[in-house]
Design an enzyme around this catalytic site. Structure first.
Site, mmCIF file in Angstrom:
data_model
loop_
_atom_site.group_PDB
_atom_site.id
_atom_site.type_symbol
_atom_site.label_atom_id
_atom_site.label_comp_id
_atom_site.label_asym_id
_atom_site.label_seq_id
_atom_site.Cartn_x
_atom_site.Cartn_y
_atom_site.Cartn_z
ATOM 1 N N GLY A 70 25.609 58.553 -25.500
ATOM 2 C CA GLY A 70 26.273 59.473 -26.380
ATOM 3 C C GLY A 70 27.031 60.391 -25.094
ATOM 4 O O GLY A 70 28.297 60.512 -24.968
ATOM 5 N N THR A 71 26.425 60.686 -24.029
ATOM 6 C CA THR A 71 27.232 61.791 -23.497
ATOM 7 C C THR A 71 28.334 61.423 -22.769
ATOM 8 O O THR A 71 30.014 61.294 -22.578
ATOM 9 C CB THR A 71 26.279 62.929 -22.169
ATOM 10 O OG1 THR A 71 25.180 63.535 -23.255
ATOM 11 C CG2 THR A 71 27.286 63.125 -20.976
ATOM 12 N N ASN A 152 24.324 68.506 -34.848
ATOM 13 C CA ASN A 152 22.992 68.663 -33.812
ATOM 14 C C ASN A 152 22.481 69.539 -34.169
ATOM 15 O O ASN A 152 20.602 69.995 -34.096
ATOM 16 C CB ASN A 152 23.638 67.966 -33.094
ATOM 17 C CG ASN A 152 24.409 69.095 -31.439
ATOM 18 O OD1 ASN A 152 25.338 69.099 -32.081
ATOM 19 N ND2 ASN A 152 23.016 68.942 -30.449
ATOM 20 N N GLN A 179 24.850 62.064 -34.730
ATOM 21 C CA GLN A 179 23.673 62.598 -35.276
ATOM 22 C C GLN A 179 24.144 61.279 -36.423
ATOM 23 O O GLN A 179 23.223 61.652 -37.451
ATOM 24 C CB GLN A 179 23.389 63.787 -34.877
ATOM 25 C CG GLN A 179 23.648 64.916 -34.045
ATOM 26 C CD GLN A 179 21.786 64.484 -34.003
ATOM 27 O OE1 GLN A 179 20.817 64.412 -34.412
ATOM 28 N NE2 GLN A 179 21.133 64.744 -32.102
ATOM 29 N N SER A 199 24.477 57.275 -29.845
ATOM 30 C CA SER A 199 23.482 56.887 -29.141
ATOM 31 C C SER A 199 22.302 56.279 -30.078
ATOM 32 O O SER A 199 22.312 56.219 -30.559
ATOM 33 C CB SER A 199 23.696 58.414 -28.675
ATOM 34 O OG SER A 199 22.002 58.387 -27.876
ATOM 35 N N HIS A 201 18.924 56.502 -28.672
ATOM 36 C CA HIS A 201 17.396 56.990 -28.796
ATOM 37 C C HIS A 201 17.696 58.530 -30.220
ATOM 38 O O HIS A 201 16.557 59.152 -29.804
ATOM 39 C CB HIS A 201 17.190 57.782 -27.851
ATOM 40 C CG HIS A 201 17.855 59.344 -26.854
ATOM 41 N ND1 HIS A 201 17.486 60.537 -27.655
ATOM 42 C CD2 HIS A 201 19.023 59.481 -26.893
ATOM 43 C CE1 HIS A 201 18.734 61.051 -26.918
ATOM 44 N NE2 HIS A 201 19.585 60.496 -26.585
ATOM 45 N N THR A 237 26.683 46.867 -13.867
ATOM 46 C CA THR A 237 25.478 45.636 -14.938
ATOM 47 C C THR A 237 24.505 46.625 -15.513
ATOM 48 O O THR A 237 24.240 47.303 -15.644
ATOM 49 C CB THR A 237 24.460 45.561 -13.291
ATOM 50 O OG1 THR A 237 24.816 45.766 -12.267
ATOM 51 C CG2 THR A 237 23.442 44.484 -14.073
ATOM 52 N N CYS A 329 19.067 75.617 -22.730
ATOM 53 C CA CYS A 329 19.199 76.860 -22.103
ATOM 54 C C CYS A 329 19.616 76.379 -20.233
ATOM 55 O O CYS A 329 19.845 74.844 -20.047
ATOM 56 C CB CYS A 329 17.309 75.632 -21.757
ATOM 57 S SG CYS A 329 16.627 76.994 -20.273
HETATM 58 N N1 PLP Z 1 26.432 64.442 -29.199
HETATM 59 C C1 PLP Z 1 25.343 65.436 -30.195
HETATM 60 C C2 PLP Z 1 26.222 65.565 -31.957
HETATM 61 C C3 PLP Z 1 24.594 64.899 -29.453
HETATM 62 O O1 PLP Z 1 23.335 65.553 -30.952
HETATM 63 C C4 PLP Z 1 23.918 64.229 -28.059
HETATM 64 C C5 PLP Z 1 23.219 64.695 -27.761
HETATM 65 O O2 PLP Z 1 21.625 65.108 -28.006
HETATM 66 C C6 PLP Z 1 24.777 64.151 -28.056
HETATM 67 C C7 PLP Z 1 26.224 64.201 -28.359
HETATM 68 C C8 PLP Z 1 24.929 63.378 -26.500
HETATM 69 O O3 PLP Z 1 24.401 62.051 -26.819
HETATM 70 P P1 PLP Z 1 22.750 61.661 -25.413
HETATM 71 O O4 PLP Z 1 21.190 61.983 -25.658
HETATM 72 O O5 PLP Z 1 22.879 59.956 -26.312
HETATM 73 O O6 PLP Z 1 23.518 61.765 -23.982
#
Ligand code: PLP
Length: 383
Positions: A70-71, A152, A179, A199, A201, A237, A329
């Site tokens: 996601g990031t 989140n 989320q 994302s 996970h 890749t 944190c």
């Molecule tokens: N955006 C939201 C709302 C999230 O809750 C998170 C992860 O906690 C992310 C983005 C980031 O996703 P990733 O952990 O896959 O980088």
């Protein structure tokens, strides 16, 4: 008993997902860019995963870009649209909210250093963005509006469907759906978004894989330069096994999403009812009505946690309960959560906030157990 109520942080991989991934870590290990049979197998697996995911959100496959999570998707979308749109139109204003994920907020801070102007929409006390405030800050210079779907930390679900109709030419809407994706229906045509992030996970898939949906025709430049993967917009890749795992998690979500939602809703309702009975006015619930049932944010009054929520979380952990603080944190120092402060709560309240987040495999007995632990700790703390 061990109870994992931190599913908004990450989830346990589904065994069916792991099974689907293994052949691509063992025998089908080809590089998807190679033209031999090993490579072709990997290519077919990636493209069929892309088709499945695109179909799930009402997109076309070429609008899906796999990323490392996601990031990265968020960084890619915001930088890619903001920079290209600026070069093409001169628009340099970016709109977001103060309670977004740090990936969104810090990308804006970084763009500000290069002359972009972020503006922040006001947040109502229930965690929804304020529509009038958004209207007031939209201007001819607005390039991109980035507002999240499901928060989140507190679980609020924002309605972004009306935003696009207020945008003019060369103005774009991005919605962070990390989320929400796989837990509730996400349809890019109904949301009327130009871009979204997701994302794996968070939905029982592997860590380190996500995607950006970017509507065709949206201005975009790469974030990661290199090979011509992902239609030359994301070099590197491809992570074949994880892409396959992500698609498997989506396949499962297509079948189980509705029943999962109901299960989690029941867990959340029981938790809320129970905790109100145990603590009465010594807690407040930060999760507004019509929020996702997957997240429950609770602020404990200071007389309960005595300015030391860490010890309190540790005590939960010693009793087998995994939950998380509504705080980030940073470099070893606990900072009060920007989300809890953003909905108008005090630093003391932000420091006393705990997020419980569920998955459909959690059981009612686990809810009862956690309530029992909280009651036990409460009696001790309130003495
Ligand atoms: N955006 C939201 C709302 C999230 O809750 C998170 C992860 O906690 C992310 C983005 C980031 O996703 P990733 O952990 O896959 O980088």
């Amino acid at each position: 008993m061990k109870v994992y109520f931190d599913n908004a942080s990450t989830t346990q991989i589904d065994s069916r997902v792991l099974e689907a991934m293994l052949p691509f870590l063992k025998e089908n290990y080809g590089n998807a860019s190679s033209i031999h049979s090993f490579g072709r197998k990997a290519r077919v697996a990636i493209e069929s995963s892309r088709e499945l995911i695109a179909d799930f959100i009402g997109a076309i496959p070429s609008e899906i870009y796999f990323t490392s999570g996601g990031t990265e998707a968020i960084n890619f979308i915001i930088n890619g649209i903001a920079k290209t749109n600026f070069l093409e139109t001169g628009k340099n204003e970016l709109i977001t909210s103060p309670i977004e994920h740090k990936a969104v907020l810090d990308t804006h801070k970084n763009l500000e250093l290069s002359g972009f102007k972020p503006k922040y929409v006001k947040i109502n006390n229930d965690g929804h963005f304020n529509r009038d405030s958004l209207q007031n800050i939209l201007s001819d210079k607005t390039s991109l509006v980035s507002l999240m779907h499901t928060n989140n930390e507190i679980g609020t679900v924002n309605d972004v469907t009306h935003i696009s109709s207020n945008l003019g030419e060369n103005q774009f809407l991005f919605c962070d759906c990390v989320q929400a994706f796989g837990k509730s229906i996400i349809d890019v045509n109904k949301l009327k978004v130009h871009a979204l992030s997701a994302s794996a996970h968070k939905i029982y898939g592997p860590k380190g894989i996500g995607f950006a949906f970017i509507k065709s025709g949206t201005p975009l430049s790469p974030l990661i330069f290199g090979g011509s993967q992902e239609r030359s917009r994301r070099g590197g890749t491809e992570n074949v096994a994880s892409i396959v795992g992500f698609a498997e998690a989506v396949k499962i979500a297509i079948i189980e999403m509705e029943i999962n939602y109901k299960r989690v809703f029941e867990l959340n309702s029981n938790f809320q009812k129970g905790i109100k009975q145990v603590f009465g006015d010594k807690i407040s619930i930060n999760t507004a009505e019509n929020s996702t049932p997957y997240i429950l944010s609770i602020t404990f009054k200071n007389e309960y946690f005595h300015n030391d929520i860490d010890t309190f979380l540790m005590a939960l952990d010693i009793n087998g309960v995994a939950a998380s603080q509504g705080s980030a944190c940073t470099s070893g120092t606990i900072k009060p959560s920007h989300v809890i402060l953003g909905i108008g709560k005090s630093v003391e309240d932000a420091n006393g906030t705990i997020r419980f987040s569920f998955n459909p495999k959690n059981k009612i007995e686990e809810v009862d157990y956690v309530l029992g632990v909280l009651e036990k700790l409460g009696k001790h703390n309130l003495k």
